[in-house]
Design an enzyme around this catalytic site. Structure first.
Site, short mmCIF file in Angstrom:
data_model
loop_
_atom_site.label_atom_id
_atom_site.label_comp_id
_atom_site.label_asym_id
_atom_site.label_seq_id
_atom_site.Cartn_x
_atom_site.Cartn_y
_atom_site.Cartn_z
N LYS A 76 -12.88 -1.63 7.17
CA LYS A 76 -12.21 -2.62 8.04
C LYS A 76 -12.64 -2.39 9.50
O LYS A 76 -13.24 -3.25 10.10
CB LYS A 76 -10.70 -2.51 7.89
CG LYS A 76 -10.28 -2.78 6.43
CD LYS A 76 -8.81 -2.59 6.24
CE LYS A 76 -8.43 -2.40 4.79
NZ LYS A 76 -8.69 -3.55 3.92
N TRP A 101 0.83 -1.21 0.00
CA TRP A 101 0.00 0.00 0.00
C TRP A 101 0.86 1.25 0.00
O TRP A 101 0.52 2.24 -0.65
CB TRP A 101 -1.01 -0.02 1.16
CG TRP A 101 -1.93 -1.20 1.02
CD1 TRP A 101 -1.96 -2.31 1.80
CD2 TRP A 101 -2.91 -1.41 -0.01
NE1 TRP A 101 -2.90 -3.20 1.33
CE2 TRP A 101 -3.51 -2.67 0.24
CE3 TRP A 101 -3.36 -0.66 -1.09
CZ2 TRP A 101 -4.52 -3.20 -0.58
CZ3 TRP A 101 -4.36 -1.18 -1.91
CH2 TRP A 101 -4.93 -2.43 -1.65
N ASP A 113 -1.77 6.75 6.34
CA ASP A 113 -2.81 5.84 5.85
C ASP A 113 -3.10 4.89 7.00
O ASP A 113 -2.25 4.07 7.37
CB ASP A 113 -2.28 5.09 4.61
CG ASP A 113 -3.24 4.00 4.13
OD1 ASP A 113 -4.31 3.83 4.72
OD2 ASP A 113 -2.88 3.31 3.15
C1 LIG Z 1 -3.35 -0.04 4.32
C2 LIG Z 1 -4.27 0.09 3.14
N1 LIG Z 1 -4.21 1.22 2.40
C3 LIG Z 1 -5.03 1.38 1.33
C4 LIG Z 1 -5.92 0.41 0.94
C5 LIG Z 1 -6.78 0.65 -0.25
O1 LIG Z 1 -8.03 1.02 0.19
P1 LIG Z 1 -9.27 1.25 -0.76
O2 LIG Z 1 -9.64 -0.10 -1.30
O3 LIG Z 1 -10.28 1.83 0.18
O4 LIG Z 1 -8.88 2.17 -1.83
C6 LIG Z 1 -6.02 -0.77 1.69
C7 LIG Z 1 -6.98 -1.81 1.30
O5 LIG Z 1 -7.02 -2.90 1.80
C8 LIG Z 1 -5.16 -0.92 2.80
O6 LIG Z 1 -5.22 -2.04 3.54
#
Ligand SMILES: Cc1ncc(COP(=O)(O)O)c(C=O)c1O
Length: 362
Positions: free
Chosen positions: A197, A103, A173
């Site tokens: 989540k 991520w 994030d």
């Molecule tokens: C730490 C993290 N950042 C970003 C995301 C991406 O999120 P989204 O699907 O809401 O764009 C996720 C998705 O699992 C994640 O676990």
């Protein structure tokens, strides 16, 4: 399936049962309005009450200072990967990124479209099996911000400290650990997370952003991609995902009812102790690839002696009512996501299953 399973999915993820029951009861006729909540205008009074309550509950529960705006946006954390540099990074300016996994890398890729990215630290060379310590960080004094991923959903690592970035704003994030523990929010310039989540269903993204960062937003970006728009319009510039916000509000109500974030942290610690304790007790069969100081309390990853046994483990666990345990497709293995809504009882069901499985196959 006649009953609910223990749901270890990584997101969307398990929700508290009392919340689901409340949704069911409210569904056809919300608060005697004669309509389902999802059928109402986002400009209506009942909607606005829920919208304001969700924000004020979040502020109260997590002690979010008045200097920080709470925005409810769409597009998931993935949109924030782009929106942050689009608003805060001008050509020729630098931003520091801490690279702790898939991520973070996605966030870095987007930032490179807008300015210069410097990597303050990375655990890439070690399969992202740990998060850097403060002394590992090589921070750039004139960076516009430092970006981190507090919990790495795929690698199963988590920061257990808040990096000190001096005068440079820290942006986090927190998609997979938002509101899982008390934090000093004043140390962050911005925090963002999809709700799916720890806070509710998918469709709504919480962004907590400090005044001075809003003031720094670049002019000339598309209206929907500018933080200032959403601050000025109280996240109601366009049609907000009303139903997701309503469920977010119910989850926050529930969090308050069970004792707030301190109580949630206590339960999360107990869950972590139980699960990691099981690896330590059965270390000849289960192996956690994460460095001890970086173990996540939200996504617990582990390996078995071989991949065939892992497949068998996942299949037999599913048959025993323990679902969603397959590791992310990019890394394999087993992953138990134990977000706020997973009770200790569910984790105990998993560790009991692990004991049986190791006994039969070890
Ligand atoms: C730490 C993290 N950042 C970003 C995301 C991406 O999120 P989204 O699907 O809401 O764009 C996720 C998705 O699992 C994640 O676990």
């Amino acid at each position: 399936m006649a009953h609910r399973i223990w749901n270890f999915n990584a997101g969307p993820a398990t929700l508290p049962l009392p919340v689901l029951e409340r949704i069911k009861a409210d569904l056809p006729n919300f608060n005697n309005t004669g309509m389902a909540f999802m059928e109402m205008s986002h400009r209506s009074k009942p909607y606005d009450e829920v919208h304001q309550a969700a924000k004020s509950l979040a502020r109260e529960l997590w002690n979010i200072p008045e200097s920080h705006h709470i925005l409810l946006l769409q597009g998931g954390a993935s949109t924030q990967f782009a929106m942050i540099p689009m608003n805060l990074l001008r050509e020729g300016q630098k931003a520091d990124y801490i690279n702790t996994g898939t991520w973070s890398k996605k966030a870095i890729k987007e930032a490179k479209l807008f300015g210069e990215v410097t990597i303050a630290a990375s655990s890439d060379e070690d399969n992202f099996s740990y998060v850097p310590t403060q002394s590992d960080l090589n921070l750039t004094a004139d960076a516009e911000y430092v970006h981190m991923t507090t919990n790495n959903t795929i690698a199963g690592t988590q920061f257990h400290y808040t990096p000190d970035t001096g005068k440079v704003p820290l942006i986090a994030d927190m998609s997979s650990d938002i509101m899982s523990r008390p934090l000093d929010i004043s140390k962050f310039g911005m925090i963002y997370a999809g709700a799916q989540k720890n806070l509710g269903p998918s469709g709504v993204t919480m962004v907590i952003i400090r005044d001075d960062l809003v003031a720094k937003c670049k002019e000339g970006n598309p209206t929907m991609f500018t933080y200032t728009t959403h601050v000025d319009k109280d996240s109601l510039f366009n049609t907000i995902p009303t139903y997701s916000v309503y469920i977010l509000k119910l989850v926050l109500d529930y969090m308050k009812e069970i004792g707030g974030i301190a109580a949630i942290e206590k339960e999360n610690n107990a869950k972590g102790k139980t699960l990691y304790g099981a690896f330590d007790a059965m270390s000849d069969f289960y192996r956690c690839p994460v460095r001890e100081d970086s173990r996540s309390l939200m996504n617990v990853v582990f390996r078995l002696p071989n991949e065939d046994l892992e497949k068998q483990f996942i299949a037999e666990a599913a048959a025993a009512g323990l679902g969603g345990l397959k590791g992310h497709r990019s890394v394999g293995g087993i992953r138990a996501s134990v977000y706020n809504a997973m009770p200790l009882e569910g984790v105990k069901a998993l560790t009991n299953f692990m004991k049986d499985f190791a006994g039969k196959n070890g």
